[in-house]
Design a protein around this motif. Structure first.
Motif, PDB file in Angstrom:
ATOM      1  N   VAL A   1       9.094  -1.361  -8.167  1.00 23.17           N
ATOM      2  CA  VAL A   1       9.704  -2.698  -8.218  1.00 23.17           C
ATOM      3  C   VAL A   1       9.086  -3.575  -7.132  1.00 23.17           C
ATOM      4  N   GLU A   2       8.540  -4.724  -7.521  1.00 18.96           N
ATOM      5  CA  GLU A   2       7.903  -5.626  -6.558  1.00 18.96           C
ATOM      6  C   GLU A   2       8.421  -7.039  -6.783  1.00 18.96           C
ATOM      7  N   ARG A   3       8.837  -7.670  -5.677  1.00 22.09           N
ATOM      8  CA  ARG A   3       9.463  -9.001  -5.816  1.00 22.09           C
ATOM      9  C   ARG A   3       8.444 -10.121  -6.012  1.00 22.09           C
ATOM     10  N   SER A   4       7.251  -9.998  -5.430  1.00 25.05           N
ATOM     11  CA  SER A   4       6.327 -11.140  -5.539  1.00 25.05           C
ATOM     12  C   SER A   4       5.313 -10.932  -6.653  1.00 25.05           C
TER      13      SER A   4
ATOM     14  N   GLU B   1      -3.981  -0.468  11.884  1.00 27.57           N
ATOM     15  CA  GLU B   1      -3.815   0.819  11.207  1.00 27.57           C
ATOM     16  C   GLU B   1      -2.648   0.842  10.222  1.00 27.57           C
ATOM     17  N   GLY B   2      -1.927  -0.292  10.084  1.00 28.11           N
ATOM     18  CA  GLY B   2      -0.698  -0.281   9.277  1.00 28.11           C
ATOM     19  C   GLY B   2      -0.934   0.060   7.811  1.00 28.11           C
ATOM     20  N   ILE B   3      -2.030  -0.460   7.235  1.00 28.16           N
ATOM     21  CA  ILE B   3      -2.300  -0.173   5.813  1.00 28.16           C
ATOM     22  C   ILE B   3      -2.584   1.321   5.653  1.00 28.16           C
ATOM     23  N   SER B   4      -3.456   1.818   6.544  1.00 22.24           N
ATOM     24  CA  SER B   4      -3.826   3.236   6.463  1.00 22.24           C
ATOM     25  C   SER B   4      -2.595   4.115   6.623  1.00 22.24           C
TER      26      SER B   4
ATOM     27  N   GLY C   1      -9.480  -8.062   1.378  1.00 19.69           N
ATOM     28  CA  GLY C   1      -8.323  -8.955   1.304  1.00 19.69           C
ATOM     29  C   GLY C   1      -7.154  -8.292   0.570  1.00 19.69           C
ATOM     30  N   ARG C   2      -5.947  -8.556   1.059  1.00 21.13           N
ATOM     31  CA  ARG C   2      -4.768  -7.926   0.467  1.00 21.13           C
ATOM     32  C   ARG C   2      -4.527  -8.397  -0.964  1.00 21.13           C
ATOM     33  N   GLU C   3      -5.020  -9.598  -1.294  1.00 24.34           N
ATOM     34  CA  GLU C   3      -4.849 -10.041  -2.678  1.00 24.34           C
ATOM     35  C   GLU C   3      -5.621  -9.120  -3.623  1.00 24.34           C
TER      36      GLU C   3
ATOM     37  N   ASP D   1      13.398  -8.292  -7.828  1.00 20.11           N
ATOM     38  CA  ASP D   1      13.858  -8.143  -6.444  1.00 20.11           C
ATOM     39  C   ASP D   1      15.008  -7.141  -6.421  1.00 20.11           C
ATOM     40  N   VAL D   2      14.887  -6.095  -5.632  1.00 16.53           N
ATOM     41  CA  VAL D   2      16.012  -5.173  -5.457  1.00 16.53           C
ATOM     42  C   VAL D   2      17.001  -5.824  -4.491  1.00 16.53           C
ATOM     43  N   VAL D   3      18.229  -6.006  -4.956  1.00 19.85           N
ATOM     44  CA  VAL D   3      19.203  -6.713  -4.113  1.00 19.85           C
ATOM     45  C   VAL D   3      20.362  -5.820  -3.691  1.00 19.85           C
TER      46      VAL D   3
ATOM     47  N   PRO E   1       0.803  -1.224   0.000  1.00 21.96           N
ATOM     48  CA  PRO E   1       0.000   0.000   0.000  1.00 21.96           C
ATOM     49  C   PRO E   1       0.841   1.281   0.000  1.00 21.96           C
ATOM     50  N   GLY E   2       1.923   1.307   0.789  1.00 21.92           N
ATOM     51  CA  GLY E   2       2.745   2.522   0.869  1.00 21.92           C
ATOM     52  C   GLY E   2       3.432   2.816  -0.455  1.00 21.92           C
ATOM     53  N   GLY E   3       4.015   1.803  -1.077  1.00 21.03           N
ATOM     54  CA  GLY E   3       4.768   2.003  -2.311  1.00 21.03           C
ATOM     55  C   GLY E   3       3.873   2.366  -3.482  1.00 21.03           C
TER      56      GLY E   3
ATOM     57  N   GLY F   1       5.687   3.558   5.013  1.00 18.39           N
ATOM     58  CA  GLY F   1       5.006   2.342   5.458  1.00 18.39           C
ATOM     59  C   GLY F   1       5.757   1.666   6.584  1.00 18.39           C
ATOM     60  N   ASN F   2       5.673   0.346   6.617  1.00 23.14           N
ATOM     61  CA  ASN F   2       6.327  -0.405   7.695  1.00 23.14           C
ATOM     62  C   ASN F   2       7.837  -0.211   7.709  1.00 23.14           C
ATOM     63  N   SER F   3       8.422   0.193   6.572  1.00 21.88           N
ATOM     64  CA  SER F   3       9.867   0.416   6.537  1.00 21.88           C
ATOM     65  C   SER F   3      10.283   1.536   7.482  1.00 21.88           C
TER      66      SER F   3
ATOM     67  N   PRO G   1      -1.979 -11.551  -7.883  1.00 21.30           N
ATOM     68  CA  PRO G   1      -2.413 -11.287  -6.516  1.00 21.30           C
ATOM     69  C   PRO G   1      -1.739 -12.233  -5.525  1.00 21.30           C
ATOM     70  N   ARG G   2      -1.469 -11.691  -4.317  1.00 16.79           N
ATOM     71  CA  ARG G   2      -0.885 -12.541  -3.277  1.00 16.79           C
ATOM     72  C   ARG G   2      -1.560 -12.208  -1.935  1.00 16.79           C
ATOM     73  N   ARG G   3      -1.785 -13.291  -1.186  1.00 19.69           N
ATOM     74  CA  ARG G   3      -2.347 -13.090   0.156  1.00 19.69           C
ATOM     75  C   ARG G   3      -1.239 -12.610   1.076  1.00 19.69           C
ATOM     76  N   LYS G   4      -1.630 -12.079   2.223  1.00 20.90           N
ATOM     77  CA  LYS G   4      -0.622 -11.542   3.143  1.00 20.90           C
ATOM     78  C   LYS G   4      -1.132 -11.663   4.566  1.00 20.90           C
ATOM     79  N   VAL G   5      -0.227 -11.854   5.505  1.00 17.42           N
ATOM     80  CA  VAL G   5      -0.625 -11.878   6.918  1.00 17.42           C
ATOM     81  C   VAL G   5      -1.057 -10.469   7.293  1.00 17.42           C
ATOM     82  N   CYS G   6      -2.365 -10.273   7.436  1.00 15.18           N
ATOM     83  CA  CYS G   6      -2.893  -8.933   7.690  1.00 15.18           C
ATOM     84  C   CYS G   6      -4.376  -9.081   8.029  1.00 15.18           C
ATOM     85  N   GLY G   7      -4.871  -8.236   8.929  1.00 12.40           N
ATOM     86  CA  GLY G   7      -6.279  -8.298   9.305  1.00 12.40           C
ATOM     87  C   GLY G   7      -7.205  -7.716   8.252  1.00 12.40           C
ATOM     88  N   GLU G   8      -6.663  -6.920   7.323  1.00 12.84           N
ATOM     89  CA  GLU G   8      -7.388  -6.404   6.148  1.00 12.84           C
ATOM     90  C   GLU G   8      -8.299  -5.218   6.431  1.00 12.84           C
ATOM     91  N   PHE G   9      -8.348  -4.761   7.694  1.00 13.95           N
ATOM     92  CA  PHE G   9      -9.228  -3.633   8.016  1.00 13.95           C
ATOM     93  C   PHE G   9      -8.579  -2.330   7.556  1.00 13.95           C
ATOM     94  N   ILE G  10      -9.392  -1.462   6.950  1.00 10.39           N
ATOM     95  CA  ILE G  10      -8.882  -0.154   6.522  1.00 10.39           C
ATOM     96  C   ILE G  10      -9.789   0.926   7.109  1.00 10.39           C
TER      97      ILE G  10
HETATM   98  C1  LIG Z   1      -1.195 -10.037  12.130  1.00  4.30           C
HETATM   99  C2  LIG Z   1      -1.277  -8.719  11.425  1.00  4.30           C
HETATM  100  C3  LIG Z   1      -2.515  -8.120  11.256  1.00  4.30           C
HETATM  101  C4  LIG Z   1      -2.611  -6.878  10.640  1.00  4.30           C
HETATM  102  N1  LIG Z   1      -3.841  -6.321  10.467  1.00  4.30           N
HETATM  103  C5  LIG Z   1      -3.949  -5.096   9.895  1.00  4.30           C
HETATM  104  C6  LIG Z   1      -5.232  -4.522   9.680  1.00  4.30           C
HETATM  105  O1  LIG Z   1      -6.283  -5.110   9.931  1.00  4.30           O
HETATM  106  N2  LIG Z   1      -5.271  -3.260   9.158  1.00  4.30           N
HETATM  107  C7  LIG Z   1      -4.136  -2.573   8.846  1.00  4.30           C
HETATM  108  O2  LIG Z   1      -4.240  -1.408   8.420  1.00  4.30           O
HETATM  109  N3  LIG Z   1      -2.910  -3.117   8.990  1.00  4.30           N
HETATM  110  C8  LIG Z   1      -2.792  -4.356   9.501  1.00  4.30           C
HETATM  111  N4  LIG Z   1      -1.553  -4.942   9.629  1.00  4.30           N
HETATM  112  C9  LIG Z   1      -0.360  -4.185   9.199  1.00  4.30           C
HETATM  113  C10 LIG Z   1      -0.203  -4.124   7.677  1.00  4.30           C
HETATM  114  O3  LIG Z   1      -0.231  -5.427   7.134  1.00  4.30           O
HETATM  115  C11 LIG Z   1       1.129  -3.449   7.314  1.00  4.30           C
HETATM  116  O4  LIG Z   1       1.317  -2.333   8.128  1.00  4.30           O
HETATM  117  C12 LIG Z   1       1.135  -3.008   5.850  1.00  4.30           C
HETATM  118  O5  LIG Z   1       1.127  -4.132   5.001  1.00  4.30           O
HETATM  119  C13 LIG Z   1       2.359  -2.157   5.552  1.00  4.30           C
HETATM  120  O6  LIG Z   1       2.338  -1.792   4.218  1.00  4.30           O
HETATM  121  P1  LIG Z   1       3.709  -1.460   3.453  1.00  4.30           P
HETATM  122  O7  LIG Z   1       3.325  -0.916   2.114  1.00  4.30           O
HETATM  123  O8  LIG Z   1       4.587  -0.649   4.307  1.00  4.30           O
HETATM  124  O9  LIG Z   1       4.479  -2.852   3.314  1.00  4.30           O
HETATM  125  P2  LIG Z   1       4.029  -4.264   2.767  1.00  4.30           P
HETATM  126  O10 LIG Z   1       2.563  -4.374   2.671  1.00  4.30           O
HETATM  127  O11 LIG Z   1       4.772  -5.248   3.605  1.00  4.30           O
HETATM  128  O12 LIG Z   1       4.592  -4.289   1.280  1.00  4.30           O
HETATM  129  C14 LIG Z   1       5.953  -4.347   1.034  1.00  4.30           C
HETATM  130  C15 LIG Z   1       6.167  -4.943  -0.353  1.00  4.30           C
HETATM  131  O13 LIG Z   1       7.545  -4.819  -0.684  1.00  4.30           O
HETATM  132  C16 LIG Z   1       7.955  -5.974  -1.389  1.00  4.30           C
HETATM  133  N5  LIG Z   1       9.405  -6.077  -1.229  1.00  4.30           N
HETATM  134  C17 LIG Z   1      10.090  -6.279  -0.086  1.00  4.30           C
HETATM  135  N6  LIG Z   1      11.410  -6.275  -0.307  1.00  4.30           N
HETATM  136  C18 LIG Z   1      11.567  -6.075  -1.642  1.00  4.30           C
HETATM  137  C19 LIG Z   1      12.714  -5.994  -2.478  1.00  4.30           C
HETATM  138  N7  LIG Z   1      13.952  -6.088  -2.002  1.00  4.30           N
HETATM  139  N8  LIG Z   1      12.525  -5.790  -3.810  1.00  4.30           N
HETATM  140  C20 LIG Z   1      11.267  -5.672  -4.310  1.00  4.30           C
HETATM  141  N9  LIG Z   1      10.134  -5.759  -3.539  1.00  4.30           N
HETATM  142  C21 LIG Z   1      10.304  -5.945  -2.235  1.00  4.30           C
HETATM  143  C22 LIG Z   1       7.174  -7.106  -0.696  1.00  4.30           C
HETATM  144  O14 LIG Z   1       7.056  -8.229  -1.523  1.00  4.30           O
HETATM  145  C23 LIG Z   1       5.830  -6.423  -0.405  1.00  4.30           C
HETATM  146  O15 LIG Z   1       4.878  -6.649  -1.427  1.00  4.30           O
HETATM  147  C24 LIG Z   1      -1.434  -6.211  10.197  1.00  4.30           C
HETATM  148  C25 LIG Z   1      -0.192  -6.829  10.339  1.00  4.30           C
HETATM  149  C26 LIG Z   1      -0.106  -8.079  10.939  1.00  4.30           C
HETATM  150  C27 LIG Z   1       1.241  -8.730  11.102  1.00  4.30           C
END
Ligand SMILES: Cc1cc2nc3c(=O)[nH]c(=O)nc-3n(C[C@H](O)[C@H](O)[C@H](O)COP(=O)(O)OP(=O)(O)OC[C@H]3O[C@@H](n4cnc5c(N)ncnc54)[C@H](O)[C@@H]3O)c2cc1C
Length: 367
Positions: free
Chosen positions: A30-33, A291-294, A95-97, A119-121, A11-13, A279-281, A36-45
């Motif tokens: 640039v995205e490595r995966s 709140e991580g997606i938001s 769903g994140r997918e 993949d950025v290496v 979402p951030g990128g 984002g999470n970075s 659509p892909r599922r992700k460990v996330c509650g999906e609430f926005i």
């Molecule tokens: C159990 C759990 C429940 C959650 N529930 C919620 C929720 O309900 N609501 C909510 O808002 N947030 C929730 N979150 C948090 C949320 O999932 C994250 O905060 C959010 O995904 C962060 O988004 P992002 O864009 O920073 O990173 P990500 O979504 O992690 O995306 C990063 C992307 O970068 C790609 N990537 C990584 N390294 C490289 C590389 N070297 N080269 C190319 N690509 C690369 C990855 O493949 C990935 O697709 C939850 C988290 C967990 C663990």
């Protein structure tokens, strides 16, 4: 030469990439995966992110695809099953997918050049620019680098200053269920021995359950319930949390469990060595506040605005003012939920003053 290379199409990128491209910037995403892909996330926005989703060009599609509105925050802990007294419009789940694909496609429609799977290496400075090395040998040169690659992927590629990483022993799990039974509009926070989580009605009538559990509690759950880690965690939550057991009584698991970890909640560097983090970075809230997606989308939008205005020097301060409170609040709530003594006090307090649930939701950024 690109104006910016964005690493990661979460979402951030994708939000940052789209908004910069709309302003005429030449962007590589640039995205490595594969999506659509599922992700460990509650999906609430949160509803607060709807304007940002609209700015990202997916407002209508999100509303059409997402689960029903969440109108009450709740608490399931032990035998306690509470709901906030007043109805509000807190947000919806998707769903994140679906969400990540919508955001990525909107970025591409705005003119972003997509490299996926790629993949950025590595990263090096060359003159005034940065060069991103891809695993397949290609190189992308840019004036700016935006690292949006999630919580732990930034390490090893980008020079993240020491002290920005917090050790953690929290593992995360997620599953979808069909035919689950949550009261309409309710999103309960789950507090169970050694962990916390959440449940929400997501898209296509699926119930999403996600959680974090400490390493010691996970080991105990595996000893007690056997089976694979995720099955033991689910059995542990159902055995200790009556509301979850009831909601999943007639439910069926859809697909498989996902797991990840340890996760690394905390605040990291906002800007280092020519790289901007979003984002999470840059900062990861304990998922207890969902709140991580938001925050990732909002941080992507904030950075884009500042870059376009040539005021990127203000990013670190602006990010801190906007997001640090949410991350600290999440940490407080997580620790209150995971400890048995504070969990018991919170159950009593929230039973007496259920409005505390609304207060917590507001503090975590849901208004
Ligand atoms: C159990 C759990 C429940 C959650 N529930 C919620 C929720 O309900 N609501 C909510 O808002 N947030 C929730 N979150 C948090 C949320 O999932 C994250 O905060 C959010 O995904 C962060 O988004 P992002 O864009 O920073 O990173 P990500 O979504 O992690 O995306 C990063 C992307 O970068 C790609 N990537 C990584 N390294 C490289 C590389 N070297 N080269 C190319 N690509 C690369 C990855 O493949 C990935 O697709 C939850 C988290 C967990 C663990």
């Amino acid at each position: 030469m690109f104006d910016a290379v964005v690493v990661g199409a979460g979402p951030g990128g994708s939000a940052a990439a789209r908004l910069l491209a709309q302003a005429g910037w030449k962007i590589a995403l640039v995205e490595r995966s594969e999506f659509p892909r599922r992700k460990v996330c509650g999906e609430f926005i949160s509803a607060t992110s709807l304007p940002a989703l609209q700015a990202c060009g997916i407002g209508e599609e999100f509303l059409a695809a997402a689960g029903p509105p969440v109108s009450r925050i709740g608490l399931y802990a032990g035998d306690t099953q509470l709901a906030s007294p007043r109805e509000g419009l807190w947000g919806r789940a998707l769903g994140r997918e679906h969400l990540d694909t919508l955001l990525r496609d909107a970025a591409v429609r705005a003119g972003v050049q997509l490299f996926q799977p790629a993949d950025v290496v590595g990263l090096r400075r060359e003159g005034g620019a940065s060069v991103c090395a891809l695993q397949d040998g290609r190189e992308l040169k840019a004036r700016n680098i935006i690292a949006a690659c999630g919580s732990w992927n930034a390490r090893g590629i980008f020079a993240v200053p020491d002290g920005c990483d917090v050790p953690s022993d929290l593992f995360a799990f997620k599953a979808h269920f069909t035919s689950g039974a949550l009261p309409p509009g309710l999103m309960p926070l789950l507090a169970f021995p050694g962990g916390y989580g959440g449940m929400v009605q997501s898209d296509a009538a699926r119930l999403s359950l996600s959680c974090c559990i400490r390493r010691d509690a996970l080991a105990l759950a595996r000893q007690r319930h056997g089976g694979k880690a995720a099955e033991a965690v689910l059995a542990h939550i159902r055995a200790t949390t009556a509301g979850v057991d009831k909601a999943l009584g007639g439910a069926a698991l859809e697909g498989n469990f996902l797991s990840t970890g340890p996760i690394h909640p905390g605040i990291r560097s906002r800007h280092a060595d020519g790289v901007f983090f979003v984002g999470n970075s840059v900062g990861e809230a304990h998922p207890i506040i969902a709140e991580g997606i938001s925050m990732a989308i909002q941080a992507g939008a904030l950075l884009s605005r500042l870059l376009i205005a040539g005021r990127e020097g203000e990013y670190a301060g602006a990010w801190h003012r906007r997001f640090a409170t949410r991350i600290h609040a999440a940490s407080l709530f997580a620790h209150l939920a995971m400890r048995s003594d504070t969990r018991a006090v919170c159950r009593v307090l929230i039973a007496l003053f259920p409005g505390l649930l609304d207060w917590g939701a507001r503090l975590s950024g849901k208004t």
